[in-house]
Motif scaffolding. Structure first.
Motif: not given
Length: 227
Positions: A85-90, A115-117, A122-127, A211-215
């Protein structure tokens, strides 16, 4: 059994990270040395001093250490929901890796949180979620799906499980990849990656055109892996 010298070394390294949060060189060296101490038997529970420091500059180091510990991080699984739940991406990114390595049927709510993420901004999180959905065991996926409330993500999680436990719906995967919303596409890409092998990469090739960068980047990375 941790000897007094080893324990003191771990204590000193934690204190160094706590007192020099803005010095990347000091923190980097100390974190790597602390990781070695943890692998050598220094109790992982001591990382709670970094996790609960209250300093957002320290939290990424603590999350990284947990992600590097693989199954040794299991005693601190109760700390992971806050990291996810952190606001920090890393921090969110590394926490997903901890869940993949350590979650079992007891951790359904934590897997559900990952799964909810799938809809994270953030694209990196979806990746990273896509990697999780691809690599997770059926037991992990089932635990997460059962902990989700009714709705899109639960339906997609249950659909993803069926692709591995029953005859896969190949046309359905392609339709979801090409015509679905971003979250649907993510789950479809996980199914495509899970079902692809050296003999048949056609689904991954479809995913690499989405057309979805992380995918697109995830699929291409899988296609580029040496056989």
């Amino acid at each position: 059994m941790v000897g007094p010298m080893q324990a003191q070394a771990g204590e000193d390294l934690i204190e160094r990270i706590r007192t020099h949060p803005d010095d990347g060189d000091i923190v980097g060296v100390a974190a790597n040395d602390l990781l070695s101490e943890l692998y050598a038997g220094y109790p992982v529970e001591n990382l709670t001093r970094l996790l609960h420091s209250g300093d957002d500059r320290i939290l990424p180091t603590a999350a990284w250490l947990l992600s590097e510990l693989a199954e040794l991080a299991e005693p601190l699984m109760d700390e992971v929901p806050a990291l996810l739940s952190s606001p920090i991406r890393t921090v969110r990114y590394d926490a997903i890796a901890v869940v993949l390595e350590n979650a079992d049927e007891r951790h359904g709510p934590i897997v559900a949180q990952v799964m909810n993420l799938s809809g994270d901004p953030e694209s990196a999180i979806r990746w990273k979620v896509l990697e999780f959905l691809t690599e997770a065991s059926i037991e992990q996926l089932e635990a997460g799906a059962s902990a989700l409330p009714p709705g899109q993500v639960r339906e997609l999680a249950e659909w993803l499980i069926l692709q591995d436990t029953e005859e896969p719906d190949l046309p359905g995967i392609v339709i979801r990849l090409e015509e679905g919303d971003p979250v649907t596409r993510l789950f479809a890409a996980a199914a495509a990656a899970s079902l692809s092998d050296e003999q048949d990469t056609s689904l991954l090739q479809r995913a690499a055109l989405v057309d979805q960068e992380e995918i697109r980047s995830f699929a291409q990375e899988r296609l580029d892996e040496p056989e």
